[in-house]
Design an enzyme around this catalytic site. Structure first.
Site, PDB file in Angstrom:
ATOM      1  N   ASP A  31      -4.875  -7.272   7.393  1.00 33.29           N
ATOM      2  CA  ASP A  31      -5.470  -6.462   6.323  1.00 33.29           C
ATOM      3  C   ASP A  31      -6.765  -5.860   6.833  1.00 33.29           C
ATOM      4  O   ASP A  31      -7.421  -6.466   7.676  1.00 33.29           O
ATOM      5  CB  ASP A  31      -5.738  -7.313   5.063  1.00 33.29           C
ATOM      6  CG  ASP A  31      -5.698  -6.474   3.792  1.00 33.29           C
ATOM      7  OD1 ASP A  31      -6.585  -5.601   3.636  1.00 33.29           O
ATOM      8  OD2 ASP A  31      -4.796  -6.668   2.972  1.00 33.29           O
ATOM      9  N   PHE A  80       3.134  -4.076   3.006  1.00 35.86           N
ATOM     10  CA  PHE A  80       2.493  -3.706   1.740  1.00 35.86           C
ATOM     11  C   PHE A  80       1.361  -2.704   1.947  1.00 35.86           C
ATOM     12  O   PHE A  80       1.011  -1.974   1.019  1.00 35.86           O
ATOM     13  CB  PHE A  80       1.841  -4.939   1.079  1.00 35.86           C
ATOM     14  CG  PHE A  80       2.786  -5.990   0.597  1.00 35.86           C
ATOM     15  CD1 PHE A  80       3.532  -5.797  -0.547  1.00 35.86           C
ATOM     16  CD2 PHE A  80       2.928  -7.195   1.276  1.00 35.86           C
ATOM     17  CE1 PHE A  80       4.397  -6.769  -1.010  1.00 35.86           C
ATOM     18  CE2 PHE A  80       3.789  -8.175   0.826  1.00 35.86           C
ATOM     19  CZ  PHE A  80       4.526  -7.963  -0.314  1.00 35.86           C
ATOM     20  N   SER A 124       8.197   2.406  -4.526  1.00 36.02           N
ATOM     21  CA  SER A 124       7.730   2.426  -5.910  1.00 36.02           C
ATOM     22  C   SER A 124       8.667   3.260  -6.770  1.00 36.02           C
ATOM     23  O   SER A 124       9.301   4.213  -6.279  1.00 36.02           O
ATOM     24  CB  SER A 124       6.335   3.063  -5.915  1.00 36.02           C
ATOM     25  OG  SER A 124       5.977   3.446  -7.209  1.00 36.02           O
ATOM     26  N   TYR A 148       0.644  10.531  -3.352  1.00 32.30           N
ATOM     27  CA  TYR A 148       0.947   9.103  -3.155  1.00 32.30           C
ATOM     28  C   TYR A 148       2.465   8.898  -3.128  1.00 32.30           C
ATOM     29  O   TYR A 148       3.016   8.268  -2.224  1.00 32.30           O
ATOM     30  CB  TYR A 148       0.311   8.266  -4.269  1.00 32.30           C
ATOM     31  CG  TYR A 148       0.884   6.866  -4.365  1.00 32.30           C
ATOM     32  CD1 TYR A 148       0.644   5.925  -3.363  1.00 32.30           C
ATOM     33  CD2 TYR A 148       1.691   6.494  -5.444  1.00 32.30           C
ATOM     34  CE1 TYR A 148       1.189   4.647  -3.444  1.00 32.30           C
ATOM     35  CE2 TYR A 148       2.234   5.215  -5.533  1.00 32.30           C
ATOM     36  CZ  TYR A 148       1.985   4.298  -4.534  1.00 32.30           C
ATOM     37  OH  TYR A 148       2.528   3.032  -4.605  1.00 32.30           O
ATOM     38  N   LYS A 152       5.395   7.651  -0.115  1.00 33.15           N
ATOM     39  CA  LYS A 152       6.456   6.634  -0.252  1.00 33.15           C
ATOM     40  C   LYS A 152       7.812   7.242   0.092  1.00 33.15           C
ATOM     41  O   LYS A 152       8.627   6.636   0.784  1.00 33.15           O
ATOM     42  CB  LYS A 152       6.485   6.070  -1.679  1.00 33.15           C
ATOM     43  CG  LYS A 152       5.275   5.250  -2.056  1.00 33.15           C
ATOM     44  CD  LYS A 152       5.214   3.949  -1.266  1.00 33.15           C
ATOM     45  CE  LYS A 152       3.969   3.152  -1.542  1.00 33.15           C
ATOM     46  NZ  LYS A 152       3.749   2.074  -0.577  1.00 33.15           N
ATOM     47  N   ASN A 197      -6.478   2.415 -13.329  1.00 26.48           N
ATOM     48  CA  ASN A 197      -5.419   3.405 -13.548  1.00 26.48           C
ATOM     49  C   ASN A 197      -4.281   2.808 -14.357  1.00 26.48           C
ATOM     50  O   ASN A 197      -3.531   3.511 -15.008  1.00 26.48           O
ATOM     51  CB  ASN A 197      -4.801   3.829 -12.202  1.00 26.48           C
ATOM     52  CG  ASN A 197      -5.757   4.686 -11.420  1.00 26.48           C
ATOM     53  OD1 ASN A 197      -6.311   5.634 -11.955  1.00 26.48           O
ATOM     54  ND2 ASN A 197      -5.953   4.356 -10.153  1.00 26.48           N
ATOM     55  N   ASN A 198      -4.151   1.502 -14.246  1.00 25.79           N
ATOM     56  CA  ASN A 198      -2.998   0.848 -14.870  1.00 25.79           C
ATOM     57  C   ASN A 198      -3.388   0.173 -16.183  1.00 25.79           C
ATOM     58  O   ASN A 198      -4.544  -0.197 -16.383  1.00 25.79           O
ATOM     59  CB  ASN A 198      -2.393  -0.180 -13.917  1.00 25.79           C
ATOM     60  CG  ASN A 198      -1.831   0.492 -12.673  1.00 25.79           C
ATOM     61  OD1 ASN A 198      -1.440   1.660 -12.715  1.00 25.79           O
ATOM     62  ND2 ASN A 198      -1.817  -0.224 -11.563  1.00 25.79           N
ATOM     63  N   ARG A 291      -1.600  12.254 -20.201  1.00 25.15           N
ATOM     64  CA  ARG A 291      -2.019  12.437 -18.817  1.00 25.15           C
ATOM     65  C   ARG A 291      -0.964  13.274 -18.117  1.00 25.15           C
ATOM     66  O   ARG A 291       0.237  12.995 -18.255  1.00 25.15           O
ATOM     67  CB  ARG A 291      -2.080  11.067 -18.135  1.00 25.15           C
ATOM     68  CG  ARG A 291      -3.401  10.757 -17.557  1.00 25.15           C
ATOM     69  CD  ARG A 291      -3.521   9.397 -16.955  1.00 25.15           C
ATOM     70  NE  ARG A 291      -2.366   8.502 -16.966  1.00 25.15           N
ATOM     71  CZ  ARG A 291      -2.424   7.239 -16.562  1.00 25.15           C
ATOM     72  NH1 ARG A 291      -3.542   6.737 -16.127  1.00 25.15           N
ATOM     73  NH2 ARG A 291      -1.364   6.459 -16.588  1.00 25.15           N
ATOM     74  N   ASP A 294       2.734  12.040 -16.589  1.00 21.66           N
ATOM     75  CA  ASP A 294       3.299  10.803 -17.139  1.00 21.66           C
ATOM     76  C   ASP A 294       4.611  11.099 -17.863  1.00 21.66           C
ATOM     77  O   ASP A 294       4.701  12.062 -18.629  1.00 21.66           O
ATOM     78  CB  ASP A 294       2.323  10.167 -18.143  1.00 21.66           C
ATOM     79  CG  ASP A 294       1.225   9.367 -17.464  1.00 21.66           C
ATOM     80  OD1 ASP A 294       1.295   9.182 -16.235  1.00 21.66           O
ATOM     81  OD2 ASP A 294       0.298   8.935 -18.176  1.00 21.66           O
TER      82      ASP A 294
HETATM   83  N1  LIG Z   1       0.508  -2.371  -7.793  1.00 21.67           N
HETATM   84  C1  LIG Z   1       1.423  -1.533  -8.209  1.00 21.67           C
HETATM   85  O1  LIG Z   1       1.468  -1.183  -9.393  1.00 21.67           O
HETATM   86  C2  LIG Z   1       2.448  -0.972  -7.254  1.00 21.67           C
HETATM   87  C3  LIG Z   1       3.585  -0.329  -7.767  1.00 21.67           C
HETATM   88  C4  LIG Z   1       4.515   0.182  -6.875  1.00 21.67           C
HETATM   89  C5  LIG Z   1       4.333   0.041  -5.491  1.00 21.67           C
HETATM   90  N2  LIG Z   1       3.210  -0.559  -5.036  1.00 21.67           N
HETATM   91  C6  LIG Z   1       3.035  -0.679  -3.577  1.00 21.67           C
HETATM   92  O2  LIG Z   1       2.946  -2.055  -3.251  1.00 21.67           O
HETATM   93  C7  LIG Z   1       2.098  -2.248  -2.120  1.00 21.67           C
HETATM   94  C8  LIG Z   1       1.038  -3.277  -2.461  1.00 21.67           C
HETATM   95  O3  LIG Z   1       0.324  -2.829  -3.603  1.00 21.67           O
HETATM   96  P1  LIG Z   1      -0.875  -3.657  -4.205  1.00 21.67           P
HETATM   97  O4  LIG Z   1      -0.896  -3.388  -5.664  1.00 21.67           O
HETATM   98  O5  LIG Z   1      -0.818  -5.052  -3.733  1.00 21.67           O
HETATM   99  O6  LIG Z   1      -2.102  -2.887  -3.549  1.00 21.67           O
HETATM  100  P2  LIG Z   1      -3.508  -3.461  -3.041  1.00 21.67           P
HETATM  101  O7  LIG Z   1      -4.403  -2.292  -2.869  1.00 21.67           O
HETATM  102  O8  LIG Z   1      -3.958  -4.591  -3.880  1.00 21.67           O
HETATM  103  O9  LIG Z   1      -3.098  -4.046  -1.614  1.00 21.67           O
HETATM  104  C9  LIG Z   1      -2.929  -3.239  -0.478  1.00 21.67           C
HETATM  105  C10 LIG Z   1      -3.597  -3.973   0.681  1.00 21.67           C
HETATM  106  O10 LIG Z   1      -3.384  -3.227   1.870  1.00 21.67           O
HETATM  107  C11 LIG Z   1      -4.614  -3.153   2.588  1.00 21.67           C
HETATM  108  N3  LIG Z   1      -4.537  -1.930   3.397  1.00 21.67           N
HETATM  109  C12 LIG Z   1      -4.374  -0.657   2.972  1.00 21.67           C
HETATM  110  N4  LIG Z   1      -4.336   0.201   4.010  1.00 21.67           N
HETATM  111  C13 LIG Z   1      -4.448  -0.566   5.128  1.00 21.67           C
HETATM  112  C14 LIG Z   1      -4.495  -0.267   6.514  1.00 21.67           C
HETATM  113  N5  LIG Z   1      -4.421   0.978   6.972  1.00 21.67           N
HETATM  114  N6  LIG Z   1      -4.622  -1.288   7.391  1.00 21.67           N
HETATM  115  C15 LIG Z   1      -4.727  -2.574   6.957  1.00 21.67           C
HETATM  116  N7  LIG Z   1      -4.704  -2.904   5.647  1.00 21.67           N
HETATM  117  C16 LIG Z   1      -4.574  -1.921   4.752  1.00 21.67           C
HETATM  118  C17 LIG Z   1      -5.703  -3.155   1.525  1.00 21.67           C
HETATM  119  O11 LIG Z   1      -6.961  -3.593   1.987  1.00 21.67           O
HETATM  120  C18 LIG Z   1      -5.113  -4.110   0.496  1.00 21.67           C
HETATM  121  O12 LIG Z   1      -5.493  -5.447   0.754  1.00 21.67           O
HETATM  122  C19 LIG Z   1       1.544  -0.864  -1.785  1.00 21.67           C
HETATM  123  O13 LIG Z   1       2.335  -0.330  -0.750  1.00 21.67           O
HETATM  124  C20 LIG Z   1       1.726  -0.078  -3.070  1.00 21.67           C
HETATM  125  O14 LIG Z   1       1.867   1.289  -2.822  1.00 21.67           O
HETATM  126  C21 LIG Z   1       2.269  -1.092  -5.873  1.00 21.67           C
END
Ligand SMILES: NC(=O)c1ccc[n+]([C@@H]2O[C@H](COP(=O)([O-])OP(=O)(O)OC[C@H]3O[C@@H](n4cnc5c(N)ncnc54)[C@H](O)[C@@H]3O)[C@@H](O)[C@H]2O)c1
Length: 336
Positions: A31, A80, A124, A148, A152, A197-198, A291, A294
């Site tokens: 991370d 992730f 997503s 965004y 994906k 946002n959520n 928004r 949406d």
């Molecule tokens: N949370 C949601 O509602 C949701 C919904 C659909 C998809 N997603 C996808 O799920 C995944 C995880 O989401 P989340 O909610 O846990 O997000 P989050 O922001 O909490 O976690 C993402 C993590 O990745 C790390 N990161 C980002 N870019 C990086 C890089 N270049 N190098 C190293 N680390 C990096 C960040 O520091 C963070 O810890 C993401 O790919 C997101 O797009 C999330």
């Protein structure tokens, strides 16, 4: 089996680390901690009583990333790491393309080079755009409407191309619906900077007194109460979907795509009602304009994940509210 988890300190990543360790997988976490902090991983260790390596690395730096492949024997990757704010991506698209696409390219190139060919990718429901057809099946038309979402979709397409060129890969694309809630210990959960946002972090911030009221974007949608309907799933159920995916990938090759959602939709007003009932806290709200972008209704058909992965969400909306609230209270208490 040793699993490299990118973005493992984040919201979904940290919960998945707990599930992986409890299921007996070894993990290595990468991370850059720009959207998270080390504390979540310390809590993962505390919850599971297990140790694992943590690399403070940005995926954009391919040389740094290569050290992880050189120093470890890796069997599979769960990816992730990503920037995830739709609104921010509209204003800073290059930041999103750079981080999400280039980071993923670096990762996949190294996986290929080091013969690590099992990948679970966090996609997503945003790749379905504003589809009118619900429940949404995996074969629905893909049509994203913001940068965004496009990152994906581009990565999904890239993965399909990689599999077509080399079918010794095993790739699982998971399309998440709306993860909410937190680990029941209250030790890990979602960190949100600024105005969320959520919906759920917004509600819990209003409940704790950080914000005066919840803004509801539109009450004139063609739904039962006029507010938007979404498929909320507990983050621990979502985390378990990754373990189920890896279990299946142990001895199978192929590229598979699954919706991870509950298959049930709740409106914003229904979520407020359940939250108030679950916590006893009143949530003042104000209706504002819709928004842009949406949709009225969005929920999954999760039957493919049930059939192939034997995965189904177990926790209900009441559990999600209780756990989200416990996390918010703990977060607040630890800042005092
Ligand atoms: N949370 C949601 O509602 C949701 C919904 C659909 C998809 N997603 C996808 O799920 C995944 C995880 O989401 P989340 O909610 O846990 O997000 P989050 O922001 O909490 O976690 C993402 C993590 O990745 C790390 N990161 C980002 N870019 C990086 C890089 N270049 N190098 C190293 N680390 C990096 C960040 O520091 C963070 O810890 C993401 O790919 C997101 O797009 C999330």
């Amino acid at each position: 089996m040793s699993v490299l988890v990118t973005g493992g300190a984040g919201y979904i990543g940290s919960h998945t680390c707990v599930e992986l360790l409890e299921a007996g997988y070894d993990i290595i976490v990468i991370d850059h901690f720009q959207q998270s902090n080390i504390q979540s991983l310390n809590h993962v260790k505390q919850l599971t009583n297990k140790e694992f390596k943590i690399y403070h690395i940005d995926l954009i730096n391919k040389d740094h990333l290569e050290t992880v492949f050189l120093e470890n024997s890796i069997d599979a990757v769960i990816h992730f790491a990503s920037l995830k704010s739709v609104g921010e991506s509209v204003h800073f698209p290059l930041k999103y393309y750079q981080n999400n696409i280039v980071g993923t390219l670096n990762l996949i190139a190294l996986m290929q080079q080091y013969h690590v060919k099992k990948l679970v990718f966090s996609s997503s429901a945003t790749v379905y755009g504003n589809t009118q057809e619900v429940p949404i099946k995996e074969n629905a038309v893909l049509q994203t409407i913001n940068p965004y979402g496009r990152t994906k979709l581009i990565i999904e397409e890239m993965l399909r191309d990689i599999y077509t060129s080399d079918n010794s890969w095993s790739i699982t694309i998971l399309r998440y619906f709306n993860p909410i809630g937190a680990h029941e210990s209250g030790l890990i959960g979602e960190h949100t900077d600024g105005i969320p946002n959520n919906l759920m972090p917004y509600i819990t911030q209003v409940a704790i007194g950080k914000r005066k009221e919840l803004r509801i974007f539109g009450s004139d949608y063609p739904t039962k109460d006029g507010t938007g309907i979404r498929d909320y799933l507990h983050v621990m159920d979502l985390a378990n979907g990754h373990v189920k995916s890896l279990n299946k990938m142990k001895d199978s090759k192929g590229l598979f795509t699954y919706n991870l959602g509950t298959g049930k939709g709740y409106s914003v007003l229904e979520i407020i009602q359940v939250f108030e009932k679950a916590t006893g806290v009143n949530i003042p709200y104000r209706i504002v304009e819709r928004r842009h972008g949406d949709s009225a209704v969005c929920y999954a058909d999760p039957s493919k994940a049930l059939k192939d992965l034997e995965w189904a969400a177990k926790r209900d909306i009441f559990d999600m509210c209780v756990d989200a609230w416990r996390w918010e209270k703990n977060l607040n208490a630890s800042k005092v």
